[in-house]
Design an enzyme around this catalytic site. Structure first.
Site: not given
Ligand SMILES: *Cc1c(COP(=O)(O)O)cnc(C)c1O
Length: 391
Positions: A128-129, A132, A141, A145, A148, A150, A309, A346, A353
């Site tokens: 998404r980002y 990363r 798990c 929780c 959850c 997911r 969420d 989120d 986020k």
């Molecule tokens: C939370 C998350 C991350 C990591 O986010 P950070 O703000 O860098 O901790 C990466 N990818 C997805 C899809 C996430 O939900």
């Protein structure tokens, strides 16, 4: 003589580290107790097992019966011992024992509130980002929780299955140089054996553009016995390594959990905590303050506080955003900056986020910023001016 204030006593009780073993298992040997495989084999996952130990409310009993095709119930003996036997409002209970309210239909709620399924270039890999990825490596798990995010795939009883395409995921990571940070999650990656986990981490570590790997895990809280010397010795070969744990209430930070977190820190692993703001669990400043102070004593830095969420069946656990902002306001300035997590939402449907902060800026003009501090006092910061007179 002055008697100490009740509020202070409450804080003192909340920040004390305690062990609750063997608790509901009085005849068990400590040897078995300390064996994480014994803990996993003896998890509580049925109504009958649970009723042997605690008095359930009508809402809980119904919740357990109805949870069968949604998200499994499973509670490690270690975590079960934190549950108050008679108090249906126990903050630990609300996190892991299903309640009838989980089957309430709320049109705002979603199966996939963070829009992950639509951001997967390869099944199991959420990109998404820009730099990363979230790598979903398992659907299991140590305990589940109830909120959850997911739950559509986690625990293996829902309609959807997690079908991680291992080879395709590694190939995508290898051919995408923009990715510098891989977050292993699921499910809980620390449920894997040391050998299986090492296979995954070492393959990622060998990709030149990946600067570091992180692991998201609640195992240090649900199953601290899993944090063994051999696990730490394996993990420390792959620095820099970050672990994000998940704890919501100060009672969860027991002496066993503290020992596990210290082991990770001594192995050079940086740990951060992600909490979820939950009604009846941690939606007040005193509880949050005790939690973050205890975390720092365990050498874990509070990282995120998540607004819950919009996951299906979570309405009884969600609080207002205003309540979350008030909690952050109660921390900022009043305690160590290191203790303060970033409060985030989120963005429903896949926004990622989004940071939420109390508003400390009263006004911004080209000349000046009008601010208020944590005590509500006003301060002016003059902006640099282009036409300032030279002296
Ligand atoms: C939370 C998350 C991350 C990591 O986010 P950070 O703000 O860098 O901790 C990466 N990818 C997805 C899809 C996430 O939900």
């Amino acid at each position: 003589m002055q008697t100490s204030k009740p509020a202070e006593n409450k804080y003192q009780n909340m920040i004390t580290f305690q062990s609750h073993a063997p608790g509901y298992w009085p005849t068990e040997s400590m040897e078995k107790w300390d064996d994480y495989k014994w803990q996993l084999r003896n998890r509580i996952n049925s109504l009958a097992d649970l009723e042997k130990h605690i008095n359930l409310s009508h809402e809980e009993r119904t919740g357990i019966i109805l949870s069968g095709n949604r998200l499994a119930m499973s509670i490690t003996p270690h975590f079960m011992n934190l549950v108050d036997k008679d108090d249906p409002n126990c903050p630990i209970r609300r996190q892991i024992i299903p309640r009838m309210e989980e089957s309430l239909e709320d049109p705002q709620e979603m199966e996939d509130p963070c829009g992950e399924d639509s951001h997967m270039p390869v099944p199991g890999l959420v990109h998404r980002y820009p730099d990363r990825v979230l790598f979903l490596v398992t659907d299991r798990c140590a305990s589940y929780c109830r909120y959850c995010t997911r739950s559509r795939v986690v625990s293996g009883v829902g309609e959807q299955q997690l079908e991680t395409q291992w080879e395709a995921a590694f190939e995508y990571l290898e051919k995408t140089p923009a990715i510098r940070d891989v977050l292993l999650s699921g499910g809980d990656p620390l449920l894997f054996s040391d050998a299986k986990l090492e296979k995954i981490i070492s393959r990622l570590h060998a990709i030149p553009h990946i600067q570091f790997v992180r692991i998201g895990s609640r195992i240090p809280i649900f199953l601290p016995q899993r944090i063994t010397d051999s696990l730490c010795n394996m993990l420390k070969k792959y620095h820099p390594l970050f672990i994000s744990i998940h704890t919501n209430h100060p009672k969860e930070l027991t002496t066993e959990v503290k020992a596990g977190l210290e082991k990770l820190a001594n192995a050079g692993i940086m740990t951060g905590n992600q909490s979820v703001l939950l009604k009846g669990v941690n939606n007040n400043t005193e509880t949050q303050k005790a939690l973050v102070h205890k975390l720092l004593m365990c050498r874990t830095r509070p990282y995120y506080l998540y607004q819950c969420d919009l996951i299906k069946g979570s309405s009884h656990l969600r609080t207002s955003v205003a309540e979350g902002i008030k909690i952050i306001e109660g921390l900022r300035g009043h305690t160590s900056g290191y203790a303060i997590p970033q409060y985030v939402i989120d963005g429903p449907g896949g926004g990622g986020k989004i940071p939420i902060n109390p508003d400390y800026i009263k006004e911004i003009t080209p000349e000046k910023v009008t601010l208020r501090n944590y005590e509500g006092k006003e301060f002016i910061y003059p902006e640099p001016q282009a036409n300032q007179v030279q002296t």
